[in-house]
Motif scaffolding. Structure first.
Motif, mmCIF file in Angstrom:
data_model
loop_
_atom_site.group_PDB
_atom_site.id
_atom_site.type_symbol
_atom_site.label_atom_id
_atom_site.label_comp_id
_atom_site.label_asym_id
_atom_site.label_seq_id
_atom_site.Cartn_x
_atom_site.Cartn_y
_atom_site.Cartn_z
ATOM 1 N N ASP A 8 0.861 -1.176 0.000
ATOM 2 C CA ASP A 8 0.000 0.000 0.000
ATOM 3 C C ASP A 8 0.902 1.233 0.000
ATOM 4 N N ASN A 39 -2.903 1.296 -3.925
ATOM 5 C CA ASN A 39 -3.728 1.573 -2.751
ATOM 6 C C ASN A 39 -5.066 0.842 -2.874
ATOM 7 N N TYR A 42 -7.733 -4.350 -1.516
ATOM 8 C CA TYR A 42 -8.999 -5.076 -1.447
ATOM 9 C C TYR A 42 -9.503 -5.424 -2.843
ATOM 10 N N THR A 55 -1.686 -11.775 4.976
ATOM 11 C CA THR A 55 -1.586 -10.387 5.431
ATOM 12 C C THR A 55 -0.460 -10.280 6.444
ATOM 13 N N GLY A 89 0.414 -3.316 4.466
ATOM 14 C CA GLY A 89 -0.327 -2.068 4.629
ATOM 15 C C GLY A 89 0.589 -0.855 4.679
ATOM 16 N N ASP A 92 -1.131 3.306 8.177
ATOM 17 C CA ASP A 92 -2.302 3.017 9.014
ATOM 18 C C ASP A 92 -2.605 1.519 9.098
ATOM 19 N N LEU A 94 -3.502 -2.324 7.598
ATOM 20 C CA LEU A 94 -4.453 -2.843 6.622
ATOM 21 C C LEU A 94 -5.885 -2.583 7.076
ATOM 22 N N GLU A 95 -6.751 -2.265 6.134
ATOM 23 C CA GLU A 95 -8.166 -2.095 6.442
ATOM 24 C C GLU A 95 -8.744 -3.409 6.973
ATOM 25 N N LYS A 96 -9.755 -3.298 7.797
ATOM 26 C CA LYS A 96 -10.393 -4.492 8.357
ATOM 27 C C LYS A 96 -10.925 -5.407 7.258
ATOM 28 N N ARG A 97 -11.520 -4.853 6.218
ATOM 29 C CA ARG A 97 -12.069 -5.680 5.145
ATOM 30 C C ARG A 97 -10.966 -6.434 4.408
ATOM 31 N N ARG A 99 -8.039 -7.365 5.979
ATOM 32 C CA ARG A 99 -7.621 -8.384 6.956
ATOM 33 C C ARG A 99 -8.598 -9.552 6.975
#
Length: 140
Positions: A8, A39, A42, A55, A89, A92, A94-97, A99
């Motif tokens: 990312d 970026n 997902y 991840t 990531g 910040d 990795l986004e929850k979605r 992960r």
């Protein structure tokens, strides 16, 4: 085996780029490894079929180099996956979605690394894994 590492953000510093390129070159005899700077982690993952998603997360499972090599071998031997995708990531994490898509949550350390550092360490460990799996002398 196809391995993709999605990071990312951008690989900016030349010394990280040089290190990553060196290990990519060394890996060319073992695996098709591509680094993708994006970026849209997902979106990449949901657009592909039969991928094994790893991840990089501090809370993930830590493995030593030999166990990491065995993990790669096990995934390959399952024969179901067209590629292994490692996700790194940005600042910040990795986004929850993202992960939630993970097949395996991997921690290289309890320390926090710059995403560029994490990429260099990961590429070197993938190289080390293939040297281990091929009984070559790099790993000591």
């Amino acid at each position: 085996m196809n391995i993709r590492i999605l990071i990312d953000g951008k690989l900016k510093e030349s010394y990280f780029k040089e290190g990553v390129l060196e290990f990519q070159k060394r890996l060319s005899g073992f695996v098709d490894l591509k680094i993708i700077e994006t970026n849209k982690l997902y979106e990449y993952c949901i657009s592909k079929n039969n991928i094994y998603i790893v991840t990089l997360e501090i809370e993930g499972k830590m493995l030593d180099s030999v166990s990491f090599a065995q993990k790669l071998k096990d995934i390959q031997q399952e024969g179901f996956y067209s590629e292994i995708v490692f996700l790194i990531g940005g600042s910040d994490g990795l986004e929850k979605r993202v992960r939630n898509l993970s097949n395996f949550k991997f921690s290289m350390s309890k320390l926090t690394f710059l995403h560029q550092e994490a990429l260099l360490i990961l590429v070197e460990q993938i190289y080390r894994a293939f040297k281990i799996l091929n009984n070559e002398t790099y790993h000591k």
